[in-house]
Write a protein that holds these residues in place. Structure first.
Motif, short mmCIF file in Angstrom:
data_model
loop_
_atom_site.label_atom_id
_atom_site.label_comp_id
_atom_site.label_asym_id
_atom_site.label_seq_id
_atom_site.Cartn_x
_atom_site.Cartn_y
_atom_site.Cartn_z
N PHE A 103 0.81 -1.23 0.00
CA PHE A 103 0.00 0.00 0.00
C PHE A 103 0.83 1.27 0.00
O PHE A 103 0.39 2.31 -0.50
N LEU A 104 2.04 1.22 0.61
CA LEU A 104 2.86 2.43 0.67
C LEU A 104 4.01 2.38 -0.33
O LEU A 104 4.83 3.29 -0.38
N HIS A 105 4.06 1.31 -1.14
CA HIS A 105 5.07 1.14 -2.18
C HIS A 105 6.49 1.28 -1.66
O HIS A 105 7.34 1.91 -2.29
N GLU A 106 6.75 0.68 -0.48
CA GLU A 106 8.09 0.71 0.09
C GLU A 106 8.96 -0.38 -0.53
O GLU A 106 8.47 -1.46 -0.84
N GLN A 107 10.26 -0.05 -0.70
CA GLN A 107 11.21 -1.06 -1.17
C GLN A 107 11.56 -1.97 0.02
O GLN A 107 12.07 -1.49 1.02
N VAL A 108 11.24 -3.27 -0.08
CA VAL A 108 11.61 -4.19 0.98
C VAL A 108 12.60 -5.20 0.40
O VAL A 108 12.26 -5.97 -0.49
N THR A 109 13.85 -5.15 0.90
CA THR A 109 14.89 -6.03 0.37
C THR A 109 14.68 -7.46 0.87
O THR A 109 13.92 -7.69 1.82
N VAL A 110 15.36 -8.42 0.22
CA VAL A 110 15.28 -9.82 0.63
C VAL A 110 15.73 -9.97 2.09
O VAL A 110 15.13 -10.69 2.87
N GLN A 111 16.79 -9.23 2.44
CA GLN A 111 17.30 -9.31 3.82
C GLN A 111 16.26 -8.80 4.83
O GLN A 111 16.10 -9.39 5.90
#
Lengths: 138, 119
Positions: A100-108
């Motif tokens: 919903f907030l289009h945040e970049q979430v890395t694999v880590q």
């Protein structure tokens, strides 16, 4: 001595209510504050105005309700049972942030979130209330 | 700034939770039904440590509000799980709850997760 069935049912009803209220409340709060023009950490006097934002207000209302739900939950079960089970909210928060907030979430970061959840689930499978009665299998 | 805000959130949350659990255990069983809520508010008004726990909760909440504004939600919420590690220790040391091997392992997994988020 096994837990009373009614007590278990009440415990889980409150638990599910809490699991729903907190992440959705957090999302509304994040949405509202991120769209608020002033920085709250730099300018604390902006808190009152921020709270008049409909999304911030909705988030706060849901979080207050979640706190009351949790108080009732704590009267039925141990803190070290309540905390980990409700940690499913951490996964939901990361998911909501990404979707919903289009945040970049890395694999880590996902790995970290999943570890938090797994640790929590492991702890959650132990006795509900150890100070009142001892379960035979520990 | 986000680390300062996170520290305030984590410490205030841990203190609030320990006080809440301690006081609600002594108050007996409560619910959030129509009559349950009234009794819940009465209990809150009667127990001073419960009021202190709510002050801590307010501090933690305002810091959290600033944190979700300044940092991603996907960081703010899972990173605040750090309070859980402090709380598990306090649950054992202060509340005298039984913390077995499974709970300890779980707490360590949570610690690992938070460390991954921190980098």
């Amino acid at each position: 001595m096994p837990a009373h069935p009614n007590r278990t049912l009440r415990t889980y009803s409150l638990l599910f209510l809490f699991i729903f209220l907190r992440p959705v409340g957090n999302l509304a709060l994040a949405w509202g504050t991120k769209h608020f023009p002033q920085s709250l950490s730099v300018n604390p006097s902006a808190y009152l105005r921020a709270m008049l934002d409909p999304f911030v207000a909705l988030g706060i209302a849901m979080l207050i309700l979640s706190v009351l739900t949790r108080l009732a939950l704590l009267s039925l079960a141990d803190l070290s049972f309540v905390l980990p089970v409700t940690a499913v909210g951490y996964i939901l928060a990361t998911l909501f942030g990404q979707v919903f907030l289009h945040e970049q979430v890395t694999v880590q970061q996902w790995l970290g979130t999943v570890l938090v959840f797994l640790g929590a689930a492991l702890v959650g499978s132990t006795a509900h209330n150890t100070t009142e009665y001892e379960e035979a299998s520990e | 700034m986000k680390w300062i805000l996170l520290s305030i959130v984590v410490c205030a949350t841990a203190l609030s939770d320990i006080l809440q659990s301690h006081e609600m255990k002594r108050a007996g069983e409560h619910s959030v039904g129509a009559r349950g809520l009234v009794r819940l508010f009465q209990t809150i008004a009667r127990r001073r440590m419960l009021i202190l726990s709510i002050v801590c909760l307010a501090v933690s909440f305002f810091a959290f509000m600033a944190l979700v504004q300044a940092a991603p939600l996907s960081f703010a919420v899972p990173a605040s799980a750090a309070s859980f590690i402090i709380e598990t220790l306090l649950a054992k040391l202060v509340l005298k709850e039984h913390v077995g091997a499974r709970r300890a392992t779980g707490a360590l997994l949570v610690l690992g997760g938070v460390l991954l988020l921190a980098r």
